[in-house]
Each structure stands twice: as structure tokens, then as C-alpha cells.
Write a protein that holds these residues in place. Sequence first.
Motif, mmCIF file in Angstrom:
data_model
loop_
_atom_site.group_PDB
_atom_site.id
_atom_site.type_symbol
_atom_site.label_atom_id
_atom_site.label_comp_id
_atom_site.label_asym_id
_atom_site.label_seq_id
_atom_site.Cartn_x
_atom_site.Cartn_y
_atom_site.Cartn_z
ATOM 1 N N VAL A 125 -11.090 1.959 2.704
ATOM 2 C CA VAL A 125 -9.970 1.275 2.068
ATOM 3 C C VAL A 125 -10.493 0.226 1.107
ATOM 4 C CG1 VAL A 125 -7.951 -0.179 2.484
ATOM 5 C CG2 VAL A 125 -8.499 1.641 4.089
ATOM 6 N N GLY A 182 0.837 -1.195 0.000
ATOM 7 C CA GLY A 182 0.000 0.000 0.000
ATOM 8 C C GLY A 182 0.870 1.242 0.000
ATOM 9 N N ALA A 216 -2.433 4.704 2.812
ATOM 10 C CA ALA A 216 -3.398 3.693 2.373
ATOM 11 C C ALA A 216 -4.012 2.949 3.541
ATOM 12 C CB ALA A 216 -2.714 2.714 1.429
ATOM 13 N N GLU A 256 -5.728 0.224 -1.069
ATOM 14 C CA GLU A 256 -5.724 1.589 -1.589
ATOM 15 C C GLU A 256 -6.791 2.405 -0.887
ATOM 16 O OE1 GLU A 256 -6.175 0.040 -5.542
ATOM 17 O OE2 GLU A 256 -4.673 1.457 -6.252
#
Lengths: 70, 729, 161
Positions: free
Chosen positions: B723, B31, B35, B706
Motif C-alpha cells: 500500500v 481509498g 486499497a 492506494e
Amino acid sequence: MSKEDLLKEFLMDDIVEEKGYMTKEDVSKLKFIDHSNSKLISVLKIAILGKNDGDSVDTMVRKLNQTLNK
Amino acid sequence: MVINSITLTNFQCYFGEMKFEFKAGLNVVIGDNGAGKSKLYDAFYWVLYDQVFDSLNREFKKTNQVKGNLVSDKAKALCEPGEMVKTEVEMVVYNPKQEMEYTLTRSYTVSKNDSGVLRQDPESNFTILKTDKFKISRPMVNQADIASLLKGILPDDVKPYMWFQGEQVDSLIDFKNNSTLTHAINVLSDIREFDFFEEVSQKAYEAAEKEYHRRLKEASSDTRKNEELENQKQRIQRDLARLEEEKKLAAENLTYAVERKDLLLNKVDDAQQIKSLNNRESHLKERLKEIDERLVKMKAGINKSLISRNWILKGAGSLVDMFAEKYDIYSQTRNRQEAAFSAKKEALDELYKEFRLPVDVPEPIFVKQMLEKEHCLVCDREAPNGSAPYLKILELLERSKAHKQKPKPEPITKHDFSKEFKSLYQNGLSLQGMINHADHEIRTAIGDILESEAKYKEVKGELDSIQREIMEAVNASSVSSIDSSIDIVNEFQSQLEAIVSSEKKLDRLKYEAEAKQKEGKKIDEELKGLSTGKISPILEEKKNVLEDFRDIAKSTRERVFNRLILQLEEEANHHYYSMTAENKSVRGRIKLEKQANGNYMPKNLDSEGRILTSINDSNIILIKLAVIMAIISAKKSSPAADLYPLITDAPTSKFGDNYAIGFCRAASQVYSQSIVISKDFYNKPDLQQRLFSEAGEKIGNIYLIEPSLSEEVQREHRDELEVRLTKIR
Amino acid sequence: MEFIKRFEDRAPVYAKVYREPIVNRFANVGGGKETEMFERGKFFSNVYELYMYAAMLGLKKNYRIPLESVETQKFIEIRDWKTSTELVRFITMALIARSNLDMNELENMEEAQVERTLTELKDLLEEYANGGFDLIYTKVQDEPYFFENEYCFVEMLGEGI
């Protein structure tokens, strides 16, 4: 460490040979279950077994004391 | 234990339910910044320890300190008044030995009252469900069992080495604190076993010895002497203890001095060079100052000479000539005038010659008297009035009156400036002589100034180039400044001296301790000699055997430890090389060096065995990680690598791409399960491919996380943050 | 020393217009250590030394400018020009040489006339000094960088002689 390894580890110390207990060669041939007259070896075995059983320090000291009084 | 999965529900930035499944081997969660990587790490921590990491203050905080912040902002925003929202983390672990699965769940609730205000629970809720191989589940309630389970997942003292964030690596093996490595070894290896034996043997021996001495005392013929000897023995014990303390201190000092010396070793050469350049610089500055002062004096002096050496008269010679002409005319005229004057005077004199009185004529007053007395005093004769002598006397009187009336000649001129004009002329003449030298003097003086100015320029040039040299040397070397170069050389010297004196001290202390021990043995002999009755041989043998046991236990521990160190070194270098395989350039070799105080310090050495000072930050962290991994991997029988998973968030944050691969590769080899949360593979599909191929069959699951919003936007729109989870493999 | 003494009682003046650009700039008005004063850019220890320099400049080149209808500035009597009596005497000599004073006639003048002659001599000094100042001032205007050289006045001696 296994019991065998521990015992050998201790006996391989130079002091053992210096004090005339055992030669290093004899140590390599030794097995845990072998009977021994040596008080030192008895002491070591008791200590190793006690550790395995999870004995406390004080318990160990008492055990060793008892053994050597015989 | 293997972690099978972790499920986050409304936990911090994770809105809704997110499940991560893990396998044995290397699992990676990729990530970018922002993130949710560190929040995932928090999830692991929270479910087990009821704490999360506050990155701002760099400390862990308990639930009751964090409270509602644990819950996803979006979830809280969507919560209607009168409703509750719960955050939950569920972790499933599996014990392959017992074939038992455990589901650990921790939850925390906030509720919104009717007016929309959030009420926060004070504490979180924790439950464990135990599921056996037959899939029968039972809740665990026994606290002892729970404690044991948690310990089994990850014991407290091992925790820092298995679950860590990138920022914590530095303190795990602290190069400045040489007990951290010893501590790590103690925790992670089975050297503790030997500590146990050492302790047991020591205590057993002490007990036996005490007993023996008691018997000796009882059997002693002379209790008083016995007591005296016992007291002496005790004194010796105390002395030995004190010597031991001193030895420790000296060893610490020696260790410190050696460390500093090694650190400075590379810098000293540079420092000495800089120091000598510095000396030359000072010297040149002195000279420059001298020349400058001289120049100032010369220039001031040259202007003074305009007046003091009459230089302003340069070229004024003709003025003297001009005056000389005038003066010539003047003096000639004057001479003529004086001559005329003399002539006039002479003529007058001539004219009044007859009125010149004879030499032996008496003064007029006597003449008058003579006339009155009618007696000539000269010839002592009578001179009656009207007689010839009387008339002669009268004539004398008349003549002197006439002489008095002689006119003086007129002065030559009204004023007589002749002396002054003469002095002006003479002054001019003498200065004229000097004028001819002025040229030469001026040229010489200016020449001297030009010479000094040239010298100044030359010395200044030298000074500039020395200063440039110094700057270059400072930049090229590891010395941080010109001042510190002097400090470095001085400190290096003093540390060398400190090393010598500490070593000497240690020698002396050792010698003293040996002497004391000999004394103690002698006293023992004496005590023995005092006993009349026989001491039971069993007792004596017991004491001796336990003494041997104690010595052997101590010596063995040391032996085992040293062996462990060598093993560690080898393993650490193996891991280190694996991690730096793509960056072979400057990495050196790891050496675990024993310090005088008994601790071990990891050092990075070059091929010549000298300390590498030019390593960068990433290498240092890698060395630390390599050492930690080595401790875990070296002891095959150690449970750490097999039973405990590595969970780490961004240890490679300072590294380049290649290090990230290297680290993952090493981790996959050392730990039976590792969960690496990293940003290094983000947006780098090539790197991800390499990761798959490097880790080979040891690879577990790989996720990509992400955020729904970019990092800049997150702050203002917290209520919308969630997320997205994608499983790549 | 009647004549010289009476001449030295006079206090010559200079044109005020030269006070700032030349006198205050190059002469040290007030005391101070030689090197310090020099560092302040003053080349002459006092005003009269500068005056003597200017006078000599004019005398050598026979360049004089009468001080008519200009504001003037006094400084001190000639007898107080203590640095170098021989220089003062030399200047006096040079003035006589340059003037149309007849030394013989002078000796025959009446007192009042002698006084007038002395005044004329002082005027002559002022005129030559004025000429010298003019030369210096012109140079300051035309070649200002010339005076950045610390021994510019020494160099100026060598010009046009």
C-alpha cells in the motif's frame, strides 16, 4: 448528572407535591447542602452520594435502612 | 482518549511500515476499493481486541484462527528460509485529563524453516507502554490497570456504536427489533443512573415492607388469621405478577399490530383499488367464457343444420320440378294403363256373363251330391238320371267349371312402383316448401354468430384494458403483486381488529390489577387491625418513606427517559438534516415513537405525519446513524462523544457524494475525534475541497491510500501487494 | 317398397384420392361429442353426411365425373344413412330426375334388368358425388383459407346457385 441536578430531578416529580413533601417552587430554591428535616430528602441524598461513591445496590439498601431506623 | 497515531508493519496488505497520524476532529482516510480500507479498520480492532473481521463469513476471528494471514504476503515471500517475519500494529493514545500517553503494541510472528515451510505462532504478543508528561516510559504489567485502560479507550458496550463498519449499521438500530433503540439509549446515555436508583429504591422498600409485615405478624392477636391474610396477600402478589406478564404480552401484540397496520396503511388504498379491478377482471373473464362456449355451440350447430334442417337442399328446388315433370308423365301413362286394364277386365266380365251363376245356386259339391242322390235339394224333388231336373242340375255344374276357366286379364305392369314413386314425389314437394326458408334460416344463424363474435371482441377489449389498468396500478403502487393486494386488505382489517382487542385487553388487565391492589391494601389494613401491640412508628414511617422513594424513583426515571427521547428526536433530526442538506428531496422527519410494549422505534414521517414508505436505503442508514449520533451528542455529560473516538469504515458506501459530505460534517460536529475510512472522496478532488471547507477548523489529518496493484491483479500477485500512503493534509 | 329398399341396399364408393384431403379432414370418422368434434375441425358428424353434401353439390350444378379407373373407397350402405331419411329420399328422387330412367319402362322390366337399372342409379350417385368432391377439392387447393372459417360449408351452399 451532578448531585444538585439529581436531587432536583427527583424532587420535581409530581408525587412529591401530591404527597405534601414540598412544593415545586421550594424545590427550585433548594440546594444540596441545605439542611432538611424531611426523611425523604435524607434518603435521596444518601442514595445520590452513595451512587457517586460507587456503592453497590446492597450497600445502598443497608445504608438507607440504617438511616431510617434512627 | 485521543488516538494520536497508528503504525502498521507488514500487516495484511500493508508491506513495510506505515504510520497514520491523527488529530482531534475529523480525520479521513481515502481509498478506493481494494486499497486497504477495511484492513486499516482491522488494525485498530486487532491491536485492542486481538481480532480481525472476516468479511466473507461476516464475523470477527481471533488471531489463533487467522494466524499467518495477518502477515503481509510480500513480506512472507521475501522472507528467507531460517528467518522470521513479524507483523505489528502500534497504536498511541493520549489521555488529556491525566496527560498520559499509552503505546499499545501487538505483534505476531511467523518463521520460515530451512526447507521454506512457514511456522506460525499460536498467539499474538501484546504490550502497553505508559509515558507520562515528563516523557518517562514504563511498561504496564498490572492486569487490572490494563483492563481499566482498555475500558477507558472504549468500553465493550459502547464499542458497537463508536467503532463500526458500514455493514454493521443496520443491526445497531434495527427497525424490526424495537428493543435495539432502547438498548442503545441505555448504553450511551446516563439513564442507567436512574435504573440504579429505581433498583435501590425497590429493594429498600421490599426489605422495609418485609420487616413491617413480620412485626405485624408478631404483634398480631390472631396468628392463624394473620397467616391466612398473609397467604391471601401472597396470592394477590402472584396474581399481580401474572397480570403483569399478560399485560406485557398484550402490549407486545398491540405494538406489533400497530406496526403492521402503519406499514400497510399506505398500501391499503392501493390494494383496495387493485382488488376491485381484480373483481371486475374475474367478472369479465366469466362473461368471455360464456360467450365463447355459446359461440362454439352455435358453430357446431350450424354445421349440423346442413343435414338436420336440410340446408344442403338450398337451391335444389329445380330438381323437384324436374322430377315432377317425369312423374307427371309417369302417372299419366300409368293412369292410361290402369284405364285400359279396367276396360279389359270389364269386357271379359261381360264375356263370361252367361256363365255367371245365380245367386242362390248351391256350391258345386252339393250339386254333385244332388246328381248322385238323384234328388234336388233345392226344391226337394226327385231328379232321376236323364230327367229334365237332372239335366238342369248337370248344366249348372258345367257352367261353374266354365266360369272357373275365365282368363284373368294381364297385370297392368310387371312391377308396381307407383306407391314408392308417389312417396318420393310427396317427399320432394314437402321439402321444396322448406327449401325456400333455408335461405332465411341460414342468414339468421350466421347473423347470430357474427353478433356473438362481435360481443366477444368487445368483452375481450374490455378485459385487456382492465388487465392493463391492473398492471399499471401494481407498478405505480407499493403493492408487490395482484395476489398480495387481497392479502394486504385482509391483513389490514385483521390488524385493526387485533388493535381493538389488544387495547380492550390492556384496559381490562389494568382494571383487574387495580382491583387486586385495592384488595391487597384492604388486607394490609386488616393485618394492621389484628395487631394489638403498637408497631413502632419509626418502622411505619420507614416503610412509607421508602414506598414514596420507590414511586418517585420509578416516575422520575420515566420522566427523564421521555425527556431524553424528545431530546434525542431533536438531535437526531438536526444531524439528519445536516447529513441530507444537499439532498432535501425526500427525507421526511425522524420521530421516536413509543410502542405499547414500552420500547421506542424510530419512524420516518412525511410532512403530514404519515409514514414515509418510499425512502431508499441510504436514507434508512442515515436515519440510523443520525439516531446513534444523537444519543451520543444529546447527553452533554455523557462521556461517549468526548472521550471515545468514532472509527468507521465506509458507512457511506451506499450513499451518493452529497451524503458523504453530510455525514462527515455531522461527525465532525458530534465527535471530538473521528476517523472515517471512506472511498467516496477517491478521485474526486472537488469533493475533497468541499470536505475541507465544510469541516472547517474541526478537520484533522487526511490520508490517501492506494494499492500497488489493481484489484483484478491482486489475486494472482499477492506476493507483490503493498500500500502506498500519501498525506493530503 | 321394393324399389327404394333395393336401391338402399347398395353401398356407394368415392375416389380414394379424396380420403385424406376431404373425408378424413372434414368428416368425423368415429364417435364423439358434437362440440368436441367440432373443435377438432370436423364439420360433418360422419362420412355419409359429407357424401350427401357432395352429392347434392353435384346434383344442383349437374356436375358429375365418372369413377373410371380410379381407386375407390367404400363406407356404408345407403340404408344406414340414418340421420335424415327424407334427405336420402330426396337424393334418390333427384337422381331419378337427372337420369334418363323411364319410370314406366322400369315397371315393365325383367328382374335382372331392374337390378341393372338400380346399379346404374347407384353409379350416377357416385358420379355426382365425385363431381361434388372435385368442386370441394378444387376450392381447397385454390382458396385454402376459406376452410378456416368454421361455417365454410354453409357458405359454400350459396355459391354459384
